[in-house]
Design a protein around this motif. Sequence first.
Motif, short mmCIF file in Angstrom:
data_model
loop_
_atom_site.label_atom_id
_atom_site.label_comp_id
_atom_site.label_asym_id
_atom_site.label_seq_id
_atom_site.Cartn_x
_atom_site.Cartn_y
_atom_site.Cartn_z
N HIS A 154 20.54 30.39 7.26
CA HIS A 154 19.95 29.21 6.79
C HIS A 154 20.26 28.28 6.38
O HIS A 154 21.75 28.09 5.50
N LEU A 155 20.32 27.14 6.85
CA LEU A 155 21.25 25.86 6.73
C LEU A 155 20.16 25.24 5.74
O LEU A 155 18.36 24.65 5.82
N GLU A 156 20.66 24.51 4.26
CA GLU A 156 19.87 23.74 3.70
C GLU A 156 20.99 22.44 3.75
O GLU A 156 22.16 22.29 3.60
N THR A 157 20.26 21.19 4.22
CA THR A 157 20.84 20.20 4.22
C THR A 157 20.17 19.17 4.90
O THR A 157 18.69 19.04 4.60
N PRO A 158 20.20 17.83 3.60
CA PRO A 158 21.12 17.53 2.48
C PRO A 158 21.01 18.85 1.23
O PRO A 158 20.20 19.44 1.37
N LEU A 159 21.77 19.22 0.97
CA LEU A 159 21.90 20.66 0.23
C LEU A 159 21.85 19.81 -1.79
O LEU A 159 22.26 19.20 -1.66
N ASN A 160 20.98 21.07 -1.72
CA ASN A 160 20.94 20.40 -3.46
C ASN A 160 21.45 21.43 -4.46
O ASN A 160 22.36 22.43 -3.84
N PRO A 161 22.08 20.47 -5.33
CA PRO A 161 21.78 18.89 -6.02
C PRO A 161 22.78 18.45 -5.35
O PRO A 161 22.50 17.06 -6.17
#
Length: 406
Positions: A158-165
């Motif tokens: 699981h990749l979040e991009t752009p990343l929070n925060p």
Amino acid sequence: MSKFILQPSAVTGIPSKYTTETNLVHADEFLNEVNDVAPPIHVSTTFRYPRDPSKLIAAKDLPLEDADSHVYSRLSSPSTARLEALLSSHLNGYAIVYSSGVAAFHAALVHLNPRQLSGSLFYHGCHGVADIHSRLTGMKQIPLDCPVEDLQPGDVVHLETPLNPLGTAFDIKYYADRAHSRGAILMVDSTFAPPPLQDPFEFGADIVMHSGSKYIGGHSDMLAGVLVTRDIKTRWKLWDERLYLGGVMGNLEAWLGTRSARTLEMRVLRQSENATKLVGWLSEELGKEGSAIGRVVENVKHASLQEEEWVRKQMKGGFGPVFGIEMKTELLAKTLPSHLELFAHATSLGGVESLIEWRAMSDTHCPTTLLRLSIGVENWEDLRNDLLQAFEKLAKGEQVVLSGKH
Ligand SMILES: Cc1ncc(COP(=O)(O)O)c(C=O)c1O
């Protein structure tokens, strides 16, 4: 197949006749059943069966997904169908909507049921969902950058991009290749950069998710989640499971979402451009000797400041409207929002209005010197001037004057 599904051109390979801006206004028109120009608000949870007895087909003889009319709004409804048609066209796959971003993430985990989830530092609410899922199923959680041999077939990266925060970008193709080399699946949380900023499918993502509460809603007035797949079978399975998990989007929210999706592209482009200009200005000021900003700000983080070549390829439409500012002290970070006129001090992001958040208010894992800024559609120079006067007050050590206004 049900008429409620739009075959996205990215899936069929047949180029759409129109461009994405046009599709956001028209791709749901084939579902319009009235002669209103604006989509009507449908609130019914239940829909009449045909009056003609010869048209009544027992459920055992007609799979629900082949039904050509709505039956019950936990299965489908006019407003969610219109929103799904618009998002399928814009997000380049089959979109299915949920009641919130975390509900969408939960639905993905239930569907994929991985033995291991590989990921680090993604949105803390999704970590909460993963922890519940681990408790119920024994799913092991391993870091995003674990040794590649630790990934097993069927695992989910699981990749979040752009990343929070911080709004910093991660290389989707790199993580897709790594996952696929081990038979694992790559899910990308692309909430911070919907198309036209980036399309994770172009770089090998298998499933894309969005918190639709952010840019898709765009006005800080609705919760939504979206999963997008490139394969119709997965779409139907998710749809079937959503019926029983119950995380469907409300009729009124879906109507708001349809209205908002019309302007998604122009809002996001403007917000991203505004943020990039502000980040450019801030980092230039940081480099100047004796500037008020240099006295109170430690550093600025945003994908536009990353120099790797893949960032420009991946984010070809812009670097996203969210960035982070690290202040020199916790007190400065807590005080800056109260000196601002145009930025509301609040959590969340993606709305037309600019927000700033002392991130420690909602995220227990971030440094207490961090501010997250979500840039809206205002004039960027007005935003810059507002920030500048606030930094100058902080640099002079001025106290906050409290008024009755929030
Ligand atoms: C990157 C990201 N993913 C998922 C979520 C969860 O979305 P929601 O609040 O719609 O459940 C958020 C919420 O802030 C988010 O920022």
